[in-house]
Motif scaffolding. Structure first.
Motif, PDB file in Angstrom:
ATOM      1  N   ARG A  74      13.766   8.574  -0.693  1.00  0.00           N
ATOM      2  CA  ARG A  74      12.217   8.603  -1.339  1.00  0.00           C
ATOM      3  C   ARG A  74      12.568   8.756  -2.930  1.00  0.00           C
ATOM      4  O   ARG A  74      12.208   9.968  -3.072  1.00  0.00           O
ATOM      5  CB  ARG A  74      11.442   9.406  -0.600  1.00  0.00           C
ATOM      6  CG  ARG A  74      11.313   9.298   0.872  1.00  0.00           C
ATOM      7  CD  ARG A  74      10.387  10.332   1.396  1.00  0.00           C
ATOM      8  NE  ARG A  74       9.840   9.802   2.984  1.00  0.00           N
ATOM      9  CZ  ARG A  74      10.130  10.310   4.047  1.00  0.00           C
ATOM     10  NH1 ARG A  74      11.098  11.302   3.974  1.00  0.00           N
ATOM     11  NH2 ARG A  74       9.497  10.220   5.184  1.00  0.00           N
TER      12      ARG A  74
ATOM     13  N   ARG B 222      14.956   3.739  -1.933  1.00  0.00           N
ATOM     14  CA  ARG B 222      13.802   2.952  -2.205  1.00  0.00           C
ATOM     15  C   ARG B 222      12.959   2.879  -3.233  1.00  0.00           C
ATOM     16  O   ARG B 222      13.221   3.851  -3.947  1.00  0.00           O
ATOM     17  CB  ARG B 222      12.798   3.755  -1.085  1.00  0.00           C
ATOM     18  CG  ARG B 222      11.385   3.111  -0.652  1.00  0.00           C
ATOM     19  CD  ARG B 222      10.807   3.594   0.367  1.00  0.00           C
ATOM     20  NE  ARG B 222      10.101   4.755   0.166  1.00  0.00           N
ATOM     21  CZ  ARG B 222       9.448   5.553   1.069  1.00  0.00           C
ATOM     22  NH1 ARG B 222       9.197   5.297   2.150  1.00  0.00           N
ATOM     23  NH2 ARG B 222       9.170   7.060   0.630  1.00  0.00           N
TER      24      ARG B 222
ATOM     25  N   LYS C 247       0.720  10.114  -3.264  1.00  0.00           N
ATOM     26  CA  LYS C 247       1.530  10.644  -4.418  1.00  0.00           C
ATOM     27  C   LYS C 247       1.147  10.026  -5.683  1.00  0.00           C
ATOM     28  O   LYS C 247       1.145   8.870  -5.897  1.00  0.00           O
ATOM     29  CB  LYS C 247       2.928  10.406  -3.843  1.00  0.00           C
ATOM     30  CG  LYS C 247       3.276  10.892  -2.628  1.00  0.00           C
ATOM     31  CD  LYS C 247       4.641  10.046  -2.346  1.00  0.00           C
ATOM     32  CE  LYS C 247       4.811  10.327  -0.768  1.00  0.00           C
ATOM     33  NZ  LYS C 247       5.614   8.931  -0.333  1.00  0.00           N
TER      34      LYS C 247
ATOM     35  N   ARG D 252      -0.992   1.125  -3.983  1.00  0.00           N
ATOM     36  CA  ARG D 252       0.183   2.040  -3.465  1.00  0.00           C
ATOM     37  C   ARG D 252       1.486   1.438  -3.594  1.00  0.00           C
ATOM     38  O   ARG D 252       1.585   0.136  -3.300  1.00  0.00           O
ATOM     39  CB  ARG D 252      -0.045   2.602  -2.072  1.00  0.00           C
ATOM     40  CG  ARG D 252       0.210   3.855  -1.642  1.00  0.00           C
ATOM     41  CD  ARG D 252       0.406   4.308  -0.088  1.00  0.00           C
ATOM     42  NE  ARG D 252       1.790   4.383   0.382  1.00  0.00           N
ATOM     43  CZ  ARG D 252       2.257   4.689   1.312  1.00  0.00           C
ATOM     44  NH1 ARG D 252       1.456   4.944   2.511  1.00  0.00           N
ATOM     45  NH2 ARG D 252       3.426   4.865   1.787  1.00  0.00           N
TER      46      ARG D 252
ATOM     47  N   MET E  98      10.350  -2.196   4.150  1.00  0.00           N
ATOM     48  CA  MET E  98       9.746  -1.313   5.264  1.00  0.00           C
ATOM     49  C   MET E  98       8.901  -2.071   5.752  1.00  0.00           C
ATOM     50  O   MET E  98       8.225  -2.945   5.279  1.00  0.00           O
ATOM     51  CB  MET E  98       9.283  -0.074   4.415  1.00  0.00           C
ATOM     52  CG  MET E  98       9.889   0.757   3.358  1.00  0.00           C
ATOM     53  SD  MET E  98      10.839   2.049   4.303  1.00  0.00           S
ATOM     54  CE  MET E  98       9.613   3.196   5.169  1.00  0.00           C
TER      55      MET E  98
ATOM     56  N   GLU F 269       5.920  -1.327   7.946  1.00  0.00           N
ATOM     57  CA  GLU F 269       5.218  -0.148   8.147  1.00  0.00           C
ATOM     58  C   GLU F 269       3.452  -0.419   8.128  1.00  0.00           C
ATOM     59  O   GLU F 269       2.747   0.557   8.232  1.00  0.00           O
ATOM     60  CB  GLU F 269       5.579   1.031   7.041  1.00  0.00           C
ATOM     61  CG  GLU F 269       5.471   0.760   5.376  1.00  0.00           C
ATOM     62  CD  GLU F 269       6.127   1.856   4.781  1.00  0.00           C
ATOM     63  OE1 GLU F 269       6.136   2.840   5.151  1.00  0.00           O
ATOM     64  OE2 GLU F 269       6.291   1.461   3.560  1.00  0.00           O
TER      65      GLU F 269
ATOM     66  N   ASN G  93       5.910   6.432  10.076  1.00  0.00           N
ATOM     67  CA  ASN G  93       4.769   7.383   9.817  1.00  0.00           C
ATOM     68  C   ASN G  93       3.588   6.554   9.419  1.00  0.00           C
ATOM     69  O   ASN G  93       2.642   6.943   9.810  1.00  0.00           O
ATOM     70  CB  ASN G  93       5.449   8.328   8.726  1.00  0.00           C
ATOM     71  CG  ASN G  93       6.583   9.305   9.015  1.00  0.00           C
ATOM     72  OD1 ASN G  93       6.985   9.448   9.756  1.00  0.00           O
ATOM     73  ND2 ASN G  93       7.359   9.568   7.746  1.00  0.00           N
ATOM     74  N   ASP G  94       3.872   5.491   8.694  1.00  0.00           N
ATOM     75  CA  ASP G  94       2.822   4.807   7.917  1.00  0.00           C
ATOM     76  C   ASP G  94       2.633   3.744   9.125  1.00  0.00           C
ATOM     77  O   ASP G  94       1.328   3.422   9.279  1.00  0.00           O
ATOM     78  CB  ASP G  94       3.248   3.988   6.792  1.00  0.00           C
ATOM     79  CG  ASP G  94       3.231   5.057   5.678  1.00  0.00           C
ATOM     80  OD1 ASP G  94       1.872   5.700   5.603  1.00  0.00           O
ATOM     81  OD2 ASP G  94       3.873   5.006   4.783  1.00  0.00           O
TER      82      ASP G  94
ATOM     83  N   ARG H 228      -2.554  10.203   8.079  1.00  0.00           N
ATOM     84  CA  ARG H 228      -1.352  11.188   8.212  1.00  0.00           C
ATOM     85  C   ARG H 228      -1.344  12.489   7.630  1.00  0.00           C
ATOM     86  O   ARG H 228      -0.698  13.376   8.231  1.00  0.00           O
ATOM     87  CB  ARG H 228      -0.145  10.250   8.028  1.00  0.00           C
ATOM     88  CG  ARG H 228       0.011  10.087   6.798  1.00  0.00           C
ATOM     89  CD  ARG H 228       1.361   9.212   6.502  1.00  0.00           C
ATOM     90  NE  ARG H 228       2.615  10.058   6.170  1.00  0.00           N
ATOM     91  CZ  ARG H 228       3.843   9.209   5.627  1.00  0.00           C
ATOM     92  NH1 ARG H 228       3.473   7.841   5.470  1.00  0.00           N
ATOM     93  NH2 ARG H 228       4.806   9.865   5.116  1.00  0.00           N
TER      94      ARG H 228
ATOM     95  N   CYS I 225      13.098   4.860  10.108  1.00  0.00           N
ATOM     96  CA  CYS I 225      13.580   5.971   9.322  1.00  0.00           C
ATOM     97  C   CYS I 225      12.268   6.937   9.283  1.00  0.00           C
ATOM     98  O   CYS I 225      12.276   7.998   8.369  1.00  0.00           O
ATOM     99  CB  CYS I 225      13.710   5.711   7.691  1.00  0.00           C
ATOM    100  SG  CYS I 225      12.086   4.559   7.102  1.00  0.00           S
ATOM    101  N   GLY I 226      11.366   6.517  10.202  1.00  0.00           N
ATOM    102  CA  GLY I 226       9.893   7.565  10.234  1.00  0.00           C
ATOM    103  C   GLY I 226      10.420   8.687  10.677  1.00  0.00           C
ATOM    104  O   GLY I 226      11.517   8.823  11.702  1.00  0.00           O
TER     105      GLY I 226
END
Ligand code: PEP
Ligand code: MG
Length: 590
Positions: free
Chosen positions: A304, A340, A348, A366, A437, A439, A462-463, A473, A510-511
């Protein structure tokens, strides 16, 4: 009369796994009383000088902390303290304060207070964790300068006993790093999130940590015996004898298991019926490289990269990024590193980027959307990655793709960058694999079209869960809805996998779902061959895979696919897993 101590439990967010039972130590910084007075013309120069000296001394103080941190167990420098230097060098902070002293004829402490108030007003009013972190860095620096001005720069932690569990409202990165030398065994803060500095440092140092533990300072007193469970986010105050006994046993058991798992972590992750799975690591900071290797990762499945961008005022330049990626690729070789591209935006944020106020940042500018708009930033990162590709095995991953055109545009820009490098006669690995990804639900629904554009898929659960089940989240009020075994999620995983198989491309998960033993068997049963997770979870995941058979995993999944709710599937999974693994893996209790 002795008051009976009643047991009390608080809930926060566990950000660094591990359990510790010990004495609490509350960090409440003494209130600083800010002196305000007027000065006359003759005193102005002295006052300006006094302020500039305080800035200088604060800078030296930060440097000393940074040095201590570098020496600590030989770990590499955690460069988030660089933010502090940037704040101290800020022209506005310096010039405005000097100006106030000169024009308003006021003392340095008062002038600094006025300046910081003005600067804070210019920070946009959003409550993203990143912005909260910046505000807390800022407040910390202001306090440090004022302490220097007042000559009160004594150690706040002077009396902190070793092996304490520290409880604070908030801890800045500098404060957290100062705490390291006291060999603290746990951290509890009232604010913060998974991405807060405290969480990042505590994870890197393997200290159990619970953040967002509201009212911790009201309920806990210094000296209280408490239990901190950094995996579940539980804090127990005045645990009963029985609870303490249970937790001590659990703690020992946990440590023993960890040792056993670590011993075996260099064996392949292969089921009893010889079905091979590859376990790779997720990485946020370069400081994690050592732990990634020690825990037996077979490469980095997700780097990340945004953490190189968010703790500073300026943007990293190509050379800095190149060195970062080159070092990572070299260290992990012969395994591959999936880097990534910048997943910035949402929670972020970049420090100096002129964001327009977004009502819904998670649905806003994003990740790839940001990079496609900010082509120069994107290109710099891609150039650095490609240049570094000669030093190892690079895979490039684009986040948050939700339509075909996005990946086509990203690839076009990547090709432009390749052409530029060729023109400049700079070598790179033209065969570096390209992935996206998965997601957001739309990418699942067009997975077949997307699969024809790339070499691999990486599923960011996660996403995917956030966007499919409509749960923020980072909002603790809706975490109860976070259900990776929701039938909708299982079906989406299956669809993505089928598309990848049809077009013969690689796929991994990968989450966070990939690191949880409750879900690993489902993923293996479904047919995933690569799981990427935080390094510390790898040894247990490996052990689990080595204890099961692929056919057991397939059976578990096919039974579960007939059930209608997440709750039914979870209950079924728990019963089933307990039968196979018993207590050995500590699956339900860690
Ligand atoms: C995910 O969304 O699952 C993921 C791995 O990406 P991040 O957690 O960085 O958003
Ligand atoms: Mg994501």
């Amino acid at each position: 009369m002795k008051l009976k101590k009643t047991t009390h439990q608080l809930k926060g967010i566990g950000t660094s796994p591990g359990i510790y039972i010990g004495a609490a130590y509350l960090i409440k910084k003494p209130d600083l009383i800010l002196p305000r007075y007027w000065i006359n013309n003759k005193e102005i120069n002295n006052e300006v000088q006094r302020f500039l000296e305080a800035l200088e001394k604060t800078s030296e103080e930060i440097e000393k902390i940074q040095e201590k941190l570098c020496k600590f167990e030989g770990r590499q420098q955690i460069n988030i303290l660089d933010t502090y230097h940037l704040i101290l060098q800020d022209k506005m902070l310096r010039d405005n304060t000097v100006q106030y002293i000169k024009t308003d004829h006021i003392n340095a402490e008062w002038a600094l207070h006025k300046t910081t108030k003005k600067i804070r007003k210019s920070i946009p009013e959003t409550h993203t964790p990143q912005l909260q972190e910046k505000t807390s860095d800022f407040n910390d620096i202001k306090e440090r300068i004022i302490r220097q001005l007042l000559g009160k720069n004594e150690e706040i932690y002077g009396h902190l006993p070793k092996h304490s569990i520290v409880v604070a409202h908030d801890l800045s990165p500098a404060e957290t790093s100062q705490l390291i030398k006291f060999n603290i065994k746990g951290i509890i803060t009232e604010v913060g999130g998974i991405t807060s500095h405290t969480a990042i440092i505590s994870r890197a140092l393997e200290i159990p940590c619970v953040v967002a533990c509201q009212h911790a300072l009201t309920h806990i007193k210094t000296g209280n015996t408490i239990i901190v469970d950094g995996a579940k986010g539980n804090v127990i105050i005045h645990p009963s004898k029985q609870q303490t006994e249970n937790f001590k046993q659990h703690q020992n058991y946990h440590l023993e298991l960890k040792k056993i798992f670590l011993k075996e972590t260099h064996l392949p992750a292969e089921t009893k019926d010889k079905h091979r799975i590859h376990l790779t690591a997720n990485m946020e900071l370069m400081e994690e490289l050592q732990s990634i290797k020690e825990n037996g990762a077979e490469g980095i499945g997700l780097y990340r990269t945004e953490f190189t961008y968010i703790n500073r005022k300026d943007l990293p330049n190509e050379e800095e990024l190149f060195k970062n990626y080159q070092h990572t690729l070299k260290s992990i070789y012969p395994y591959s590193v999936t880097i990534r591209t910048l997943d910035i935006g949402g929670d972020k944020v970049l420090k100096n980027y002129p964001y327009e106020k977004e009502t819904n940042p998670a649905l806003g500018l994003r990740a790839i959307r940001f990079c496609l708009r900010e082509k120069a930033i994107f290109k710099t990162q891609l150039r650095a990655m490609l240049r570094a590709s000669l030093y190892g095995k690079l895979k490039i991953l684009f986040p948050l793709i939700c339509e075909l055109e996005e990946i086509q545009r990203a690839k076009k820009i990547l090709n432009e960058v390749k052409d530029e490098l060729r023109r400049e006669k700079i070598e790179f690995d033209d065969n570096a694999k390209i992935g996206i990804m998965i997601e957001v639900p739309s990418s699942v629904m067009i997975a077949e079209e997307l699969a024809q554009e790339v070499d691999f898929f990486s599923i960011g659960t996660n996403d995917l869960i956030q966007y499919s089940l409509a749960i923020d989240r980072s909002n603790e009020n809706v975490t109860y809805l976070y259900r990776p075994l929701h039938p909708a999620i299982l079906r989406m995983l299956k669809i993505s996998l089928a598309a990848a198989k049809k077009y013969k491309i690689n796929i991994n998960v990968c989450g966070e779902m990939a690191s949880d033993p409750l879900y690993i068997m489902f993923l293996v049963g479904m047919g995933f061959r690569e799981l990427s997770m935080n390094a510390l979870s790898i040894p247990r995941a490996k052990r689990m895979i080595r204890m099961m058979t692929y056919s057991q995993a397939k059976n578990l999944l096919s039974e579960a696919m007939h059930l209608k709710t997440a709750y039914e599937i979870e209950s079924y999974a728990k019963r089933h897993l307990e039968k196979i693994f018993g207590k050995e893996l500590d699956i339900f209790d860690s």
